[in-house]
Design an enzyme around this catalytic site. Structure first.
Site, short mmCIF file in Angstrom:
data_model
loop_
_atom_site.label_atom_id
_atom_site.label_comp_id
_atom_site.label_asym_id
_atom_site.label_seq_id
_atom_site.Cartn_x
_atom_site.Cartn_y
_atom_site.Cartn_z
N GLU A 1 -107.86 -108.65 158.78
CA GLU A 1 -108.67 -108.97 157.67
C GLU A 1 -109.60 -110.42 158.27
O GLU A 1 -109.06 -111.20 158.51
CB GLU A 1 -107.86 -109.30 156.36
CG GLU A 1 -108.71 -109.81 155.58
CD GLU A 1 -107.93 -110.27 153.99
OE1 GLU A 1 -107.60 -109.29 153.26
OE2 GLU A 1 -107.59 -111.48 154.00
N TYR B 1 -116.66 -110.07 153.27
CA TYR B 1 -115.31 -109.72 153.41
C TYR B 1 -115.12 -108.58 153.99
O TYR B 1 -115.93 -107.54 153.92
CB TYR B 1 -114.49 -109.56 151.89
CG TYR B 1 -113.19 -109.12 152.09
CD1 TYR B 1 -112.09 -109.88 152.08
CD2 TYR B 1 -113.07 -107.50 152.13
CE1 TYR B 1 -110.83 -109.25 152.06
CE2 TYR B 1 -111.73 -107.20 152.37
CZ TYR B 1 -110.62 -107.88 152.20
OH TYR B 1 -109.21 -107.37 152.54
#
Lengths: 377, 292
Positions: A188, A100
């Site tokens: 993101e 992530y």
């Protein structure tokens, strides 16, 4: 606004982030553009919210025929008021590990923040709650920017080595460029896949762009965003409208006062039907259009208007109210609290059409509450 | 005493020839604010409400070296440039009324101002008023008719008027009222204003008006809990009934990850013995409880 996945990927890819090979299909007739890709592919509906897989909006297709069926099935469907206009078809990737990584605004420190974790692909907020030590945080000064050594430090903490560590520098720098050049509030990549042959590939991305900056990004189209047609229409008049579940229509100026008005409705034991903020400097046009939304809403039994004018002028508000009532026939009772700049003129305009105004929001709400009781017998 | 502005504040209005700029120049003059000059590039030589207009801030300062405060009405696309111009000209307090300024622009000029020792209020704020002394903002004149012991700091414009109005109606005046703005990035936050009120001899009570989203209210509560604030504080938080996850207008008012929720803010205040009003009018009752 939130960009569709494919658009976010396109921006990141332009600055060097690897993405799966794929193509966008907007019409079933164009399905043959997939013939150069290596099946099986993954068909991903382009809708701007999470949980697509669970909603059945992502599926594997093994042949061109399969792909055509998927395109026919998805295109034109409306999910949560949002029409599917595009389907992204992508080749699969052999994933060894899912990471992530994101860059966002750090409001408290007035800078930027990079977040990274080895726990990619899952709900990162859950990870942050349960095991905050698994989130790597890097503060970025807006003036000094993101330096290579800082990224190398994050790569090390992620356990990346060799070419993957070098690739991570490229990925992070590309994210930073998109973040700053496109006025993003969030960039993101989740998951960022480490493939079995040691490459970093962005499997899903989320890019949110500051609405206020759109004028300087002509290559970003609202068609590629999460705005529904109704919201786009409301935005034209500077309205912020959110539908809620109750029966008391609310219109106020300023987000704070509008929320306080919702709270007041609850305090009197009633349920707000909406949040409608006509904004700072509301014109008669925005008031008229806003009130029309409420007057034509069948769920709404009575309307509470709460205006405290600063830059907003009460006479403009009053004119807007009168215009809306001329355009929409209604028997919904309306309770108006009007205070602030030009309140005398505003009251006069409303009095001419027989509308009473109240000194305080409590008085208006009290009157509304009594009326609803009478209506209910 | 007041904070940030007083009867000696000398103001320049940036964007004075625009609709809002000229209108609020008139209102500020009526309130008694000393406005010496205005700026709109290309409109130098004109005058608005009797105030001379210049092409640049520097030129205005040459003519009126006493100017120490700027108020910005310049449209969002050009606002950042005007803020840099004011900072570089040496102005020490800049109040930015303009809304919809891109967040990245705000972040950069806010940090630039900090490095130069300049105070920014806003953007997207109603400004500052010290009742009967001066107003650098768009707060309605007729609400601010009584000076007194209450200092107000708020993230919301209209809610500030609402609560000030009820205080004045109850005969309680204000020392200074500061609307810090509702955007995610602002020049001066609640803690900084609370600290100023703590040091201001005229202010005896502090009202903090917050809303859901962000963590500013929680941080103010922590600051109060650390013992650095000796004056009584009363809080009001808008958004008790806002459903989580919905955007409620202000870019700031977003609830996420449990932080920034109504409950979290109320709990933070209650833990440090700051009473939280359920309605704007209840603020008055809670303040009265502290009064002799």
């Amino acid at each position: 606004m939130r960009l569709l996945e494919y658009k976010g990927k396109e921006l990141l890819n332009r600055y060097g982030v690897k993405i799966p090979r794929g193509a966008i299909v907007t019409r079933v007739e164009d399905i043959n553009i997939l013939s150069t890709l290596k099946f099986p592919l993954f068909a991903k509906s382009q809708v701007p919210f999470a949980g697509r897989a669970k909603m059945g909006l992502v599926r594997r297709v093994d042949t061109l025929k399969d792909a055509e069926n998927a395109a026919r099935d998805y295109l034109g469907r409306v999910i949560q008021d949002y029409p599917i206009r595009k389907v992204l078809f992508e080749e699969g990737v052999n994933v060894a590990k899912e990471l992530y990584v994101s860059i966002t605004l750090d409001r408290e420190n007035r800078g930027y923040l990079m977040l990274a974790s080895t726990e990619g692909g899952v709900d990162i907020e859950e990870v942050a709650r349960k095991s905050p030590e698994k989130i790597i945080r890097l503060y970025i000064d807006d003036y000094e920017g993101l330096r290579d050594y800082m990224i190398r430090g994050v790569a090390q903490k992620l356990g990346l080595e060799g070419s993957a560590a070098r690739d991570f520098v490229t990925v992070a720098k590309a994210m930073y460029r998109v973040f700053t050049e496109y006025d993003a509030e969030l960039v993101e990549i989740n998951p960022l896949a480490l493939t079995t042959d040691g490459q970093l590939v962005a499997l899903d991305v989320k890019v949110m762009i500051d609405d206020n900056s759109l004028y300087r990004h002509p290559d970003i189209s609202v068609e590629d965003s999460d705005y529904t047609m109704e919201e786009l229409e409301a935005r034209k008049y500077g309205l912020h409208y959110v539908e809620l579940t109750g029966y008391v229509g609310i219109m106020a100026n300023g987000a704070g006062l509008t929320m306080a008005t919702m709270d007041l409705v609850k305090e009197f034991g009633h349920e707000p039907a909406d949040f409608l903020d006509v904004g700072g400097g509301a014109s008669k046009d925005s008031v008229r259009e806003g009130l029309k939304i409420l007057l034509t809403d069948d769920r709404i039994k009575a309307v509470l208007i709460n205006i405290f004018g600063g830059i907003t002028r009460c006479d403009e508000v009053a004119k807007g109210v009168v215009e809306a009532l001329n355009e929409v026939k209604t028997n919904k009772p309306i309770f108006i609290r009007l205070k602030g700049t030009n309140e005398e003129e505003g009251r006069k305009i409303l009095a001419e059409v027989g509308l009473k105004t109240y000194e305080t929001a409590e008085e208006a709400m009290d009157a509304l509450s009594k009326t609803i009781k009478t209506l209910q017998g | 005493m007041t904070i940030l502005i007083n009867e000696n504040t000398k103001v320049i209005v940036q964007g004075i020839t625009g609709r809002e700029g000229s209108r609020h120049t008139q209102y500020m003059l009526q309130y008694g604010t000393k406005i010496l000059a205005g700026v709109t590039p290309g409109k130098g030589g004109q005058n608005v409400q009797g105030v001379p207009v210049f092409d640049t801030v520097e030129e205005a300062l040459r003519k009126f070296p006493d100017i120490n405060t700027s108020i910005v009405f310049v449209p969002a696309q050009f606002a950042a440039d005007s803020v840099y111009e004011a900072i570089d000209a040496g102005i020490k307090l800049i109040v930015i009324i303009t809304e919809h300024i891109p967040i990245h622009d705000a972040l950069r000029f806010v940090n630039y101002a900090k490095r130069r020792g300049v105070t920014i209020i806003g953007p997207n704020c109603p400004g500052i008023v010290s009742p009967l002394k001066s107003k650098v903002g768009i707060l309605p004149n007729h609400i601010y008719t009584k000076s007194g012991p209450v200092g107000i700091v708020s993230r919301s414009g209209t809610l500030t008027y609402e609560i000030s109005y009820h205080l004045t109606q109850a005969g309680i005046g204000q020392s200074t009222v500061v609307g810090i703005g509702g955007d995610p990035i602002i020049g001066t936050d609640m803690i900084e204003v609370v600290r100023m009120f703590e040091e201001d001899p005229e202010t005896k009570y502090i009202v903090v008006i917050g809303e859901i989203g962000g963590t500013m209210e929680e941080r103010v509560a922590q600051y109060i809990g650390s013992g650095k604030v000796t004056k009584p504080v009363v809080a009001y938080i808008a958004g008790r009934t806002a459903p989580p996850g919905k955007r409620m207008g202000h870019a700031g008012a977003i609830v996420s990850m449990g932080m920034g929720s109504y409950e979290s803010k109320v709990k933070a205040f209650q833990e440090v013995n700051v009473p939280v009003a359920r309605t704007p009018t209840e603020v008055v009752k809670l303040i009265k409880k502290f009064m002799p």
